[in-house]
Design an enzyme around this catalytic site. Structure first.
Site, PDB file in Angstrom:
ATOM      1  N   CYS A  28      12.223  -7.696  33.442  1.00  0.00           N
ATOM      2  CA  CYS A  28      13.383  -8.455  32.962  1.00  0.00           C
ATOM      3  C   CYS A  28      13.343  -8.623  31.446  1.00  0.00           C
ATOM      4  CB  CYS A  28      13.457  -9.821  33.643  1.00  0.00           C
ATOM      5  SG  CYS A  28      11.945 -10.789  33.495  1.00  0.00           S
ATOM      6  N   HIS A  63      10.665 -15.645  33.546  1.00  0.00           N
ATOM      7  CA  HIS A  63      11.772 -14.707  33.742  1.00  0.00           C
ATOM      8  C   HIS A  63      12.666 -14.737  32.514  1.00  0.00           C
ATOM      9  CE1 HIS A  63      14.787 -12.345  35.786  1.00  0.00           C
ATOM     10  NE2 HIS A  63      15.699 -13.283  35.634  1.00  0.00           N
TER      11      HIS A  63
END
Length: 996
Positions: free
Chosen positions: A454, A827
């Protein structure tokens, strides 16, 4: 006394006389009296209230009952007993065939006087059973409304436990039988009020017992999907849906559309009846549920249902645009039905005979609602013209009807068509690319997470949304000797033109992978970005120059070519320059060194440092988005970079510094920079810098991006172990170091240094401070004396004689957010928008490009949220508030784009000129073919998946009830539907032909 009262009420005396006598009787009733007399009066008042043939008699009965309830509670409780109430509810009151309609009103009236009595619980228990029995008997809307009123006022009487769920289900069935028997407006309004009371009771129960919602929805779907009913269920069921929480929508629709126990015929019946609900005048969010179900059906390839329902219902939906009260919801449904039905012109052509009449009617109405709807309808019609060209004879009357209305540009049309299509229209790459329903409604494409990648996905999407950089990459020619840049070009091209909802960046990841990164582990996105830009820069230095094509086609002047041809694309887009100066505090000698940068790494000031009161700061100007009016003197220069209280350098004028101002929300007409004069005073009250700093500083205990830039640019004292070796003094001396920006990059990248090494734990920790992010930022750029004349000749910027600073304006483009507490975990996702230079319509395009209006920059440019494969619409409000709602989600890397000005005008002119001559980037043949082949492959995969779906589902464990797994689905997907009301607006309009 009861005989007297009865004689008075039944007499033929004038009303005023009777009222006087009745008043005396009522006053007498307030005095003590025996139980027998009380009982007689209660019997009489009950008779008057329940069987009185005039309103006057019922009012007298009511008054007497209330007096006895207040003044004779014991007798009233004895009279108002469980057996008597059971008789009223089961047998009624009055002669057979003329049972009273006021029993429920009577019970509601009496309940208030027995709430505290010992018999109250027995009465409540009786009523819980009896109201359920009555609802099961399918009472009229009027009686149902009376039950709802009773239960709303006395919730103790609402059935409990399993009976409560049964009550909700039967209440929904009851609503499904409601019909308005009259077309008179008063009767219709009364009917709507009754329905509202009943559905309001459901809402009350759902709020207190959420476990009843899903079984209630099950009952609702059973009703509307039934193929056995002789008569269609009432549209009043729409009033039930409006109270279902929107956050349940995704899970409900997903489970519903994936339930194989529901036949296509049932689903078609249900969605058809739901579409009929657009005519319900009091419904909110009805259009959202209808559109969500249509999208859900498209997602599971139920195209036959969608086609049949669209063709059978679209004319009815279109006709509802005549009614202001339901117009907004009907228009939303119509827009989706038309824009998604792109495989055939049939649906649009069904409406062609009706469009001119509707347009004429809306113009005649001349209301805000009609005007707005006309503009949206015209936009929709032009989209259909664009999609289904080749019918001039059919379209001529329609075109004539809408010729005076605004025409959307082609990009807008492509966007609308692209984001709404639910099936494949073409099997080849064309001038625009239809979006499949599985793609995000934004029309943007996501990136597949390849295992903690990510960090790369968020950086790639941010670079992709930097439109100037993207266009330059896509314009690369074949054989450019830049393998990594070529892979980036292919990745960008697929992000631009693929029909897939998300693509895999595996090839680019393997090519751009920093060798020290651990596969499968989370990495620092800022570190990856630095490495990527450096690789691209070094690669181009040894290969072809991106502007070689512009040189050969003579698109650039010799001056521009000389200035920019020696720069790589990374330098042109992200490169800036910074001057570091060190001044010896003994001899005042200054040494300086200029270095290039592609991003600024901003450290957080120590917690004990007061940013607001500091005087050794070059303030950055932060502008409130609603008041951005670039002044004519936007590039005003101000004197020396050195901070006051320092002795001026011999070569520098003793002028005030150019402040990196931290402006708040500036009112129109307020000076952007209040500094004036050359006085340098330590007195805080007279120091304009200090006064200004206090006025414009961020709230206490908060940080802002300008604060961090101020800290970055503030002078650093070199003392003790950090003393500076002065060449002139030939020894270590106390010194002062300051950094100054000498060239602003086209795209300014700011990295907030949130990760620091904690020697106590031997780990990198994260600074979770919330940092406010300005949507517009002004940076001070140092201008050399010889550049002053050049500054004055370019754009609106102006310069004062001598060395000084110029304000350069930047607009926020992207924000990469890190969610988590460590750089090794968490994330990444990003918010992005496209900032471009636009020229207002009608304005000549010659000369330097004009900046987009502030309204366009700050309000009209759509924000998107990129989260790996998921792309959704967003807003700057969401960007600003993300840390407030999610403390571990903090802005980490920011992208700002420079507005046209002195330093950027040459590059902006080159980009604008290239854009005017070439339009959208044209891809080379190999890339076009690769995208086209992949799109065809994807469509084939979709068709194969649709054919095999039945076999695939049969192999899965059966889930007989679609509502069973909803709680799990709700947890998996925390997103909710839109929250804005979708009820039809405008005037009251006529109700005839609407629903009833």
């Amino acid at each position: 006394m009861d005989k007297i009262l009865e004689a008075v009420v039944m007499s033929s005396y004038p009303n005023n006389v009777k009222q006087g006598l009745v008043r005396r009787v009522i006053e007498a009733a307030k005095q003590p009296m025996d139980s027998e007399q009380c009982w007689s009066m209660l019997e009489l008042s009950t008779k008057l209230y329940l069987t009185g043939d005039t309103k006057y008699k019922r009012e007298v009965g009511k008054e007497v009952l209330e007096v006895y309830g207040h003044y004779h509670p014991e007798e009233f409780e004895e009279f108002f007993n469980v057996r008597f109430l059971l008789s009223l509810l089961q047998e009624g009151y009055g002669p057979l065939g003329k049972r009273s309609h006021y029993v429920l009103d009577y019970i509601q009236l009496g309940l208030q006087f027995v709430l505290e009595s010992p018999s109250a619980n027995s009465i409540f228990s009786l009523l819980r059973i009896e109201v359920l029995r009555k609802i099961c008997e399918r009472p009229s809307p009027k009686q149902c409304a009376k039950i709802s009123k009773l239960l709303t006022q006395h919730p103790q009487c609402i059935p409990t436990g399993k009976h409560q769920l049964l009550f909700c289900q039967q209440l929904i069935r009851c609503i499904g039988h409601f019909q308005c028997v009259s077309e008179g407006e008063e009767e219709i309004m009364e009917f709507l009020e009754q329905v509202n009371k009943v559905s309001g009771l459901l809402q009350r129960i759902w709020r207190t017992q959420t476990s009843t919602i899903l079984p209630s929805l099950k009952e609702l779907f059973t009703i509307i999907s039934s193929t056995e009913e002789q008569e269609a269920p009432s549209n009043a069921l729409a009033s039930v849906v409006q109270f279902v929480p929107l956050e349940l929508m995704d899970g409900v629709i997903r489970n519903l559309t994936n339930d194989d126990s529901i036949t296509d015929v049932q689903m078609m019946m249900a969605i058809g009846r739901m579409i009929d609900w657009v005519s319900w005048p009091l419904g909110k969010n009805i259009d959202k549920w209808i559109i969500a179900l249509l999208k859900g059906l498209a997602a599971v390839k139920k195209f036959s249902i969608l086609i049949e329902v669209t063709l059978s219902k679209i004319e009815k939906v279109f006709s509802k645009l005549l009614y202001p009260i339901v117009r907004e919801g009907a228009l939303s449904v119509l827009q989706y039905m038309l824009l998604s039905f792109q495989h055939s012109h049939e649906a649009f052509h069904l409406l062609l005979p009706h469009i001119p009449r509707l347009v004429a009617s809306l113009k005649k109405e001349d209301s805000n609602s009609a005007t707005s709807s006309l503009e949206q309808l015209a936009e929709l019609i032009h989209c259909m013209f664009f999609r289904f060209s080749g019918f001039p004879d059919l379209y001529e009357p329609v075109l004539e009807a809408v010729k005076a209305l605004p025409i959307p540009n082609e990009d807008r049309i492509k966007h609308l068509l692209g984001q709404n299509a639910w099936t494949s229209q073409k099997n080849e790459l064309a001038c625009f690319y239809p979006r499949l329903a599985s793609k995000s409604e934004t029309g943007k494409i996501g990136l597949i997470n390849l295992g903690n990648t990510c960090y790369m996905n968020s950086i790639i999407q941010s670079l992709f949304m930097a439109s100037d950089f993207r266009h330059s990459v896509l314009n690369l020619t074949e054989g450019n000797s830049q393998p990594l840049m070529t892979k980036l070009q292919w990745l960008f091209a697929f992000l631009e033109h693929s029909q897939r909802p998300a693509i895999s960046p595996e090839s680019f990841l393997s090519a751009s992978w920093p060798p020290w990164f651990t596969p499968g582990a989370q990495q620092d996105c800022s570190e990856y970005l630095k490495y990527l830009l450096d690789r691209l820069h070094e690669e181009e230095k040894t290969g072809k120059r991106i502007y070689q094509k512009l040189k050969e086609s003579s698109l650039m002047s010799q001056a521009v070519e000389h200035h920019y041809l020696n720069k790589t694309l990374i330098e042109k887009m992200f490169g800036g320059k910074m001057m570091t100066k060190i001044r010896c505090l003994k001899c005042l000698n200054v040494s300086s060194r200029e270095e290039a940068f592609t991003d600024l790494s901003l450290a957080f000031p120590p917690s004990d440092r007061n940013m607001c009161g500091s005087t050794s700061i070059l303030p950055v100007e932060e502008i409130g988005p609603q008041f951005i009016e670039p002044p004519e003197n936007a590039g005003q220069l101000t004197g020396s970079p050195w901070i006051k209280r320092k002795s001026p350098m011999a070569a520098d004028p003793a002028a005030l510094p150019m402040l990196v101002e931290t402006l708040g929300f500036q009112e129109p007409g307020e000076a952007a920079n209040p500094l004036s004069g050359n006085d340098v005073s330590v007195d805080k009250a007279k120091d304009p810098l200090l006064a200004f700093g206090e006025q414009t500083c961020a709230p206490k205990d908060s940080r802002s991006v300008p604060d961090l830039i101020n800290y970055f640019l503030s002078p650093e004292r070199l003392t003790a172990e950090n003393k500076y070796h002065c060449e002139k003094c030939a020894s270590l001396q106390d010194a002062e170091k300051v950094a100054e920006l000498t060239e602003g990059p086209h795209y300014l990248i700011l990295t907030l240094l949130r990760f620091s090494f904690d020697p106590r734990t031997m780990k990198r920790k994260k600074i979770l401070d919330n940092v406010s992010i300005p949507v517009v930022l002004k940076l001070p750029i140092l201008v050399a004396p010889e550049e002053t004349e050049e500054v004055c000749c370019c754009g609106k910027d102006s310069a004062a004689p001598g060395s000084g600073f110029m304000s350069v304006v930047y607009d926020l483009c992207s924000v990469v957010v890190h969610s988590g507490i460590s750089s090794e975990s968490g994330h990444y996702y990003c918010y992005s928008r496209e900032c471009t230079d636009t020229v207002p319509p009608g304005q000549p395009r010659d000369g330097a490009p004009k900046p987009a209006s502030d309204k366009q920059l700050d309000f009209e440019i759509q924000w998107y949220l990129f989260n790996d494969t998921r792309v959704s619409f967003s807003s700057f409000e969401s960007v600003s508030n993300v840390t407030s709602f999610f403390p571990k989600d903090t802005a980490y890397v920011l992208f700002y784009r420079q507005r046209p000005g002195r330093q950027s005008c040459l590059l902006h002119e080159a980009l604008a000129e290239a854009g005017r001559l070439h339009g959208e980037p044209s891809l080379h043949k190999d890339l076009m073919e690769a995208i086209s082949k992949d799109n065809i492959l994807y469509l084939q995969e979709q068709e194969k998946e649709a054919r095999n779906r039945a076999a695939y589902i049969s192999a899965l464990p059966k889930s007989p009830l679609w509502w069973r797994d909803l709680d799990r689905d709700k947890d998996d997907d925390s997103s909710s539907g839109g929250c804005s009301p979708a009820a039809g607006g405008g005037g009251s309009g006529s109700f005839h032909g609407l629903v009833f």
